[in-house]
Design an enzyme around this catalytic site. Structure first.
Site, PDB file in Angstrom:
ATOM      1  N   LEU A 128       8.882  31.015-119.639  1.00 37.19           N
ATOM      2  CA  LEU A 128       9.774  31.659-118.678  1.00 37.19           C
ATOM      3  C   LEU A 128       9.959  33.122-119.069  1.00 37.19           C
ATOM      4  O   LEU A 128       9.964  33.461-120.261  1.00 37.19           O
ATOM      5  CB  LEU A 128      11.127  30.945-118.648  1.00 37.19           C
ATOM      6  N   ASN A 130       9.586  25.334-127.708  1.00 34.86           N
ATOM      7  CA  ASN A 130      10.231  25.981-128.863  1.00 34.86           C
ATOM      8  C   ASN A 130      11.611  26.556-128.528  1.00 34.86           C
ATOM      9  O   ASN A 130      12.107  27.442-129.216  1.00 34.86           O
ATOM     10  CB  ASN A 130       9.328  27.109-129.384  1.00 34.86           C
ATOM     11  N   GLU A 131      12.239  26.067-127.456  1.00 35.91           N
ATOM     12  CA  GLU A 131      13.488  26.670-126.974  1.00 35.91           C
ATOM     13  C   GLU A 131      14.547  26.832-128.061  1.00 35.91           C
ATOM     14  O   GLU A 131      15.235  27.848-128.123  1.00 35.91           O
ATOM     15  CB  GLU A 131      14.075  25.842-125.810  1.00 35.91           C
ATOM     16  N   GLY A 140       8.107  27.340-121.497  1.00 38.08           N
ATOM     17  CA  GLY A 140       7.742  27.148-120.095  1.00 38.08           C
ATOM     18  C   GLY A 140       6.228  27.089-119.884  1.00 38.08           C
ATOM     19  O   GLY A 140       5.748  26.441-118.944  1.00 38.08           O
TER      20      GLY A 140
HETATM   21  C1  LIG Z   1      25.634  21.525-123.241  1.00 35.88           C
HETATM   22  C2  LIG Z   1      24.475  22.461-122.991  1.00 35.88           C
HETATM   23  C3  LIG Z   1      23.374  21.826-122.202  1.00 35.88           C
HETATM   24  C4  LIG Z   1      22.354  22.851-121.907  1.00 35.88           C
HETATM   25  C5  LIG Z   1      21.417  22.464-120.863  1.00 35.88           C
HETATM   26  C6  LIG Z   1      20.244  23.409-120.696  1.00 35.88           C
HETATM   27  C7  LIG Z   1      20.548  24.589-119.859  1.00 35.88           C
HETATM   28  C8  LIG Z   1      19.320  25.488-119.685  1.00 35.88           C
HETATM   29  C9  LIG Z   1      19.097  26.439-120.816  1.00 35.88           C
HETATM   30  C10 LIG Z   1      18.009  27.445-120.596  1.00 35.88           C
HETATM   31  C11 LIG Z   1      16.655  26.862-120.606  1.00 35.88           C
HETATM   32  C12 LIG Z   1      15.627  27.909-120.632  1.00 35.88           C
HETATM   33  C13 LIG Z   1      14.296  27.329-120.945  1.00 35.88           C
HETATM   34  C14 LIG Z   1      13.383  28.418-121.412  1.00 35.88           C
HETATM   35  C15 LIG Z   1      12.094  28.306-121.441  1.00 35.88           C
HETATM   36  C16 LIG Z   1      11.222  29.405-121.864  1.00 35.88           C
HETATM   37  O1  LIG Z   1      10.058  29.397-121.557  1.00 35.88           O
HETATM   38  S1  LIG Z   1      11.861  30.714-122.753  1.00 35.88           S
HETATM   39  C17 LIG Z   1      10.475  31.721-123.238  1.00 35.88           C
HETATM   40  C18 LIG Z   1       9.893  31.230-124.512  1.00 35.88           C
HETATM   41  N1  LIG Z   1       8.750  32.013-124.881  1.00 35.88           N
HETATM   42  C19 LIG Z   1       8.501  32.427-126.114  1.00 35.88           C
HETATM   43  O2  LIG Z   1       9.195  32.120-127.047  1.00 35.88           O
HETATM   44  C20 LIG Z   1       7.297  33.301-126.290  1.00 35.88           C
HETATM   45  C21 LIG Z   1       7.684  34.693-126.659  1.00 35.88           C
HETATM   46  N2  LIG Z   1       6.517  35.532-126.813  1.00 35.88           N
HETATM   47  C22 LIG Z   1       5.714  35.503-127.894  1.00 35.88           C
HETATM   48  O3  LIG Z   1       5.879  34.752-128.819  1.00 35.88           O
HETATM   49  C23 LIG Z   1       4.563  36.479-127.889  1.00 35.88           C
HETATM   50  O4  LIG Z   1       4.836  37.484-126.956  1.00 35.88           O
HETATM   51  C24 LIG Z   1       3.209  35.828-127.551  1.00 35.88           C
HETATM   52  C25 LIG Z   1       3.271  35.032-126.269  1.00 35.88           C
HETATM   53  C26 LIG Z   1       2.771  34.932-128.723  1.00 35.88           C
HETATM   54  C27 LIG Z   1       2.149  36.956-127.371  1.00 35.88           C
HETATM   55  O5  LIG Z   1       2.125  37.763-128.505  1.00 35.88           O
HETATM   56  P1  LIG Z   1       1.413  39.209-128.423  1.00 35.88           P
HETATM   57  O6  LIG Z   1       0.093  39.074-127.782  1.00 35.88           O
HETATM   58  O7  LIG Z   1       1.497  39.781-129.795  1.00 35.88           O
HETATM   59  O8  LIG Z   1       2.296  40.034-127.376  1.00 35.88           O
HETATM   60  P2  LIG Z   1       3.732  40.678-127.615  1.00 35.88           P
HETATM   61  O9  LIG Z   1       3.556  42.074-128.146  1.00 35.88           O
HETATM   62  O10 LIG Z   1       4.606  39.768-128.402  1.00 35.88           O
HETATM   63  O11 LIG Z   1       4.303  40.718-126.134  1.00 35.88           O
HETATM   64  C28 LIG Z   1       3.828  41.688-125.188  1.00 35.88           C
HETATM   65  C29 LIG Z   1       4.986  42.054-124.285  1.00 35.88           C
HETATM   66  O12 LIG Z   1       5.406  40.890-123.570  1.00 35.88           O
HETATM   67  C30 LIG Z   1       6.804  40.669-123.753  1.00 35.88           C
HETATM   68  N3  LIG Z   1       7.070  39.218-123.717  1.00 35.88           N
HETATM   69  C31 LIG Z   1       6.557  38.279-124.484  1.00 35.88           C
HETATM   70  N4  LIG Z   1       6.993  37.055-124.133  1.00 35.88           N
HETATM   71  C32 LIG Z   1       7.813  37.229-123.074  1.00 35.88           C
HETATM   72  C33 LIG Z   1       8.574  36.347-122.243  1.00 35.88           C
HETATM   73  N5  LIG Z   1       8.578  35.015-122.416  1.00 35.88           N
HETATM   74  N6  LIG Z   1       9.318  36.876-121.265  1.00 35.88           N
HETATM   75  C34 LIG Z   1       9.329  38.217-121.058  1.00 35.88           C
HETATM   76  N7  LIG Z   1       8.620  39.127-121.798  1.00 35.88           N
HETATM   77  C35 LIG Z   1       7.867  38.620-122.805  1.00 35.88           C
HETATM   78  C36 LIG Z   1       7.093  41.273-125.124  1.00 35.88           C
HETATM   79  O13 LIG Z   1       8.436  41.564-125.267  1.00 35.88           O
HETATM   80  C37 LIG Z   1       6.218  42.519-125.072  1.00 35.88           C
HETATM   81  O14 LIG Z   1       6.897  43.463-124.292  1.00 35.88           O
HETATM   82  P3  LIG Z   1       6.752  45.030-124.573  1.00 35.88           P
HETATM   83  O15 LIG Z   1       7.199  45.257-125.999  1.00 35.88           O
HETATM   84  O16 LIG Z   1       7.653  45.668-123.577  1.00 35.88           O
HETATM   85  O17 LIG Z   1       5.292  45.335-124.364  1.00 35.88           O
END
Ligand SMILES: CCCCCCCCCCCCC/C=C/C(=O)SCCNC(=O)CCNC(=O)[C@H](O)C(C)(C)COP(=O)(O)OP(=O)(O)OC[C@H]1O[C@@H](n2cnc3c(N)ncnc32)[C@H](O)[C@@H]1OP(=O)(O)O
Length: 302
Positions: free
Chosen positions: A108, A177-178, A153
């Site tokens: 996400l 990994n949330e 996501g």
């Molecule tokens: C009582 C309580 C009950 C609660 C009930 C629940 C309620 C609901 C709660 C909410 C649920 C939400 C569920 C969420 C699901 C998700 O999917 S959250 C997202 C999780 N994702 C991650 O952890 C991945 C994060 N990213 C990374 O680890 C790395 O970026 C990568 C994918 C391994 C790639 O690495 P690399 O090639 O080195 O690129 P980067 O330099 O790291 O990234 C490039 C740019 O992209 C941006 N970015 C990365 N990931 C995201 C993302 N997911 N969203 C938005 N932007 C992202 C990163 O910041 C970089 O940006 P810039 O620096 O601007 O270039």
């Protein structure tokens, strides 16, 4: 009934100004993935569809650089492509893969869940729910050719598919990994994982926020096959051929039988789930965790 609700949400999404502005990608003659009769590629800015009508298959390539994060616009484009393929009797299966090197999907889009207004969170969460429902219940055979890292996501999206082929590269981890971000996987993320790898393995994976490297992902059952990187697409195609050899109506009914109870739970609790999400994501502590996580991602570069 459930489908009708889904269609209404999708239609509303299609009527939004930015969705109306979606262009069909400039036609490249397909198929790029072999075989077929030269039907043109189509899609939208962030989704490229390479049709192979002779095989009844389309390759759907996610291309929302840099990391295929699932933004509102991107989710809407994915839904539009899926609907288009489902409505075209030529296609019986799709292969979902990525056009971003080394990344299947970063999950996400964190910027959709940080520092926005509650109304935005409602709209975003509806799109996330809709994408899950439509992919999870699709009548098409959907095979994920996972050619990159696939957290949260991104993993969920692959878990909606009927079969997952993962490239054998230690960097290509996959999992929900949330908890590592200080957030919680909603019940339907959890249910999808339980349906794939069982209760105990899910409990451990979700609490610890495990991202499995390929060998472990295969062992625990998050993916069905791990193959050398250059064989991911061809393997997905041979698996597709096996699945398409099964009488379609019998396979579709069986898929529905297996998946409907899980989907029904969200369908009946959809509004409550949106409210839970918005309440949770608006908490100061959650916003702080997400901001800190995004900052950490940005600083990684410097
Ligand atoms: C009582 C309580 C009950 C609660 C009930 C629940 C309620 C609901 C709660 C909410 C649920 C939400 C569920 C969420 C699901 C998700 O999917 S959250 C997202 C999780 N994702 C991650 O952890 C991945 C994060 N990213 C990374 O680890 C790395 O970026 C990568 C994918 C391994 C790639 O690495 P690399 O090639 O080195 O690129 P980067 O330099 O790291 O990234 C490039 C740019 O992209 C941006 N970015 C990365 N990931 C995201 C993302 N997911 N969203 C938005 N932007 C992202 C990163 O910041 C970089 O940006 P810039 O620096 O601007 O270039």
């Amino acid at each position: 009934m459930a489908l009708a609700v889904g269609m209404r949400v999708l239609t509303r999404a299609l009527l939004r100004p930015w969705a109306r502005g979606l262009r069909v990608a400039p036609g490249r003659t397909g198929p790029a993935a072999g075989g077929g009769d030269g039907m043109r590629c189509f899609g939208s800015p962030r989704v490229l569809v390479e049709p192979d009508p002779a095989a009844g298959v389309a390759v759907v390539k996610m291309r929302n650089p840099p990391v295929n994060s699932l933004s509102l616009e991107f989710l809407t484009e994915l839904l539009i492509s899926l609907e288009k393929l489902e409505n075209d009797k030529t296609f019986h299966g799709i292969i979902l893969t990525s056009d971003c090197p080394g990344i299947f999907s970063a999950g996400l889009d964190l910027t959709e869940m940080c520092g926005r207004k509650p109304e935005h969170y409602v709209e975003y969460w509806k799109a996330v729910q809709e994408t899950w429902l439509r992919f999870y219940l699709s009548n098409l055979v959907v095979i994920a050719a996972i050619n990159g890292v696939s957290p949260a996501g991104g993993c969920l999206l692959s878990l909606t598919c009927d079969y997952r082929v993962l490239a054998n590269n230690p960097k290509y981890t996959i999992g929900l990994n949330e908890t590592l971000l200080g957030i919680v996987a909603p019940f339907w993320f959890k249910d999808t994982m339980v349906n794939t790898i069982g209760h105990r393995a899910t409990e451990r994976a979700l609490q610890l926020g495990l991202l499995f490297p390929p060998a472990e992902a295969l062992r625990v059952g998050v993916v069905d096959q791990v193959v050398p990187e250059d064989q991911v697409q061809s393997t997905a195609r041979s698996v597709m051929a096996q699945w398409l050899a099964i009488p379609d109506h019998a396979r579709q009914l069986t898929k529905t039988l297996m998946r409907k109870p899980t989907a029904d739970r969200l369908l009946t609790e959809r509004d409550a789930d949106i409210q839970t999400f918005v309440r949770f994501i608006c908490r100061d502590s959650v916003q702080k965790s997400l901001h800190a996580y995004l900052e950490k991602l940005k600083q990684k570069k410097g």
